[in-house]
Design a protein around this motif. Sequence first.
Motif, short mmCIF file in Angstrom:
data_model
loop_
_atom_site.label_atom_id
_atom_site.label_comp_id
_atom_site.label_asym_id
_atom_site.label_seq_id
_atom_site.Cartn_x
_atom_site.Cartn_y
_atom_site.Cartn_z
N LEU A 1 0.69 -1.21 0.03
CA LEU A 1 0.05 -0.02 -0.01
C LEU A 1 0.95 1.40 0.20
O LEU A 1 1.36 1.41 0.82
CB LEU A 1 -0.93 0.12 1.23
N ARG A 2 0.91 2.12 -0.96
CA ARG A 2 1.75 3.19 -1.33
C ARG A 2 0.89 4.48 -1.00
O ARG A 2 -0.16 4.53 -1.58
CB ARG A 2 2.47 3.39 -2.59
N LEU A 3 1.21 5.11 0.29
CA LEU A 3 0.14 6.29 0.84
C LEU A 3 1.09 7.57 0.39
O LEU A 3 1.74 7.88 1.31
CB LEU A 3 -0.14 6.08 2.12
N ASP A 4 0.84 8.04 -0.70
CA ASP A 4 1.56 9.34 -1.08
C ASP A 4 1.00 10.54 -0.22
O ASP A 4 -0.32 10.38 0.17
CB ASP A 4 1.25 9.67 -2.46
N GLY A 5 1.86 11.53 0.24
CA GLY A 5 1.22 12.38 1.00
C GLY A 5 1.40 11.95 2.60
O GLY A 5 0.74 12.73 3.42
N VAL A 6 1.82 10.87 2.95
CA VAL A 6 1.54 10.39 4.45
C VAL A 6 3.23 10.19 4.88
O VAL A 6 3.85 9.69 4.33
CB VAL A 6 0.85 9.13 4.48
N ASP A 7 3.32 10.95 5.91
CA ASP A 7 4.66 10.91 6.70
C ASP A 7 4.91 9.34 7.22
O ASP A 7 4.01 8.90 7.82
CB ASP A 7 4.76 11.77 7.72
N PRO A 8 6.05 8.83 7.04
CA PRO A 8 6.09 7.15 7.45
C PRO A 8 5.94 7.05 8.93
O PRO A 8 5.26 6.26 9.55
CB PRO A 8 7.59 7.13 6.91
N ALA A 9 6.32 8.37 9.61
CA ALA A 9 6.26 8.19 11.25
C ALA A 9 4.61 8.04 11.56
O ALA A 9 4.30 7.29 12.51
CB ALA A 9 7.08 9.36 11.65
N ASP A 10 3.82 9.02 11.00
CA ASP A 10 2.34 8.92 11.18
C ASP A 10 1.83 7.51 10.72
O ASP A 10 0.86 6.79 11.64
CB ASP A 10 1.73 9.91 10.46
N ALA A 11 2.18 6.95 9.67
CA ALA A 11 1.91 5.40 9.35
C ALA A 11 2.42 4.68 10.40
O ALA A 11 1.53 3.63 10.55
CB ALA A 11 2.40 5.16 7.84
N GLU A 12 3.63 4.58 10.81
CA GLU A 12 3.89 3.66 11.76
C GLU A 12 3.27 3.73 13.12
O GLU A 12 2.83 2.57 13.63
CB GLU A 12 5.32 3.82 12.11
N ARG A 13 2.75 4.94 13.36
CA ARG A 13 2.14 4.84 14.72
C ARG A 13 0.58 4.35 14.43
O ARG A 13 0.11 3.64 15.35
CB ARG A 13 1.81 6.41 15.10
N PRO B 1 -5.78 8.75 -3.04
CA PRO B 1 -6.06 7.21 -3.03
C PRO B 1 -4.72 6.39 -2.88
O PRO B 1 -3.78 6.85 -3.67
CB PRO B 1 -6.98 7.07 -4.33
N ALA B 2 -4.72 5.60 -2.10
CA ALA B 2 -3.67 4.63 -2.24
C ALA B 2 -3.40 3.90 -3.42
O ALA B 2 -4.27 3.38 -4.03
CB ALA B 2 -3.67 3.74 -0.94
N ALA B 3 -1.96 3.92 -3.52
CA ALA B 3 -1.86 2.68 -4.67
C ALA B 3 -1.68 1.21 -4.27
O ALA B 3 -0.70 1.16 -3.53
CB ALA B 3 -0.38 3.24 -5.47
N VAL B 4 -2.38 0.45 -4.56
CA VAL B 4 -2.21 -0.93 -4.10
C VAL B 4 -1.96 -1.97 -5.16
O VAL B 4 -2.46 -2.02 -6.15
CB VAL B 4 -3.59 -1.32 -3.38
#
Length: 260
Positions: A115-127, A209-212
């Motif tokens: 799941l590629r989440l453009d515009g999302v900071d990896p630290a936020d995604a990890e939390r 939208p996520a690229a899946v």
Amino acid sequence: MQRIRLRYTKRGRLRFTSHRDFQRAFERALRRAGVPMAYSAGFTPHPKVSYANAAPTGTASEAEYLEIALTEPRDPAKLRELLDESLPDGLDIVDAVEARASGLADRLTASVWELRLDGVDPADAERAVAAFLAADTVDVQRMTKNGLRTFDARAAVAGLETVPASADRPLDGPCAILRLVVRHVTPAVRPDDVLSGLRAVADLAPPVPAAVTRLAQGLFDEESGTVTDPLAPDREAVTAALSRAAGPAAATAPEGAGSA
């Protein structure tokens, strides 16, 4: 009757191809390639093609599977090349093996997704991932043909983590990449359900939208947490059959055969 199992991909813009559109394209490819297909009986015979657990429209995939039945034997490698040449770029036949083991569908018990989440900071995604995995249940809703349905998206998830972006896909800005392993259950839990769950537990909402992409599907190994190649049992059975066939010939070869 010979049965061949194929792995194919949906890449690039062809990820928006619906399953019905792929069926039509594949049947045209069968005709172009001159494949000696077996047909069903009845007033409207159809080529015997069995599709297994197709990815949703709009998602890319490196691991879609189907099985075809032939009236005449063909070499799987040559058949793969002919069919691949007869399909548009993006719908690619990447593997073929003669069916020698039990049903293919029974071996597709889990999928690995990116799941590629453009515009999302990896630290936020990890939390958000940590909050999702810590939850006992994560209820999400999805509209079905029977109306709005609520179900638990957490139980089917066998693995979820953030991973570094690959070198061949550079990032233009903040971007989080998630690796998701999900068991095939009923009702099916899809990547968009997990994204809904991340929004519910951690308010993670990608601005686009996520690229899946489905990276793999097959049997889920509980000990290692990995998804194994569903065509491996067929390849092993073919190799074993060739070894048995070569054994008697080798045993009856005259002593000293092949020496100068």
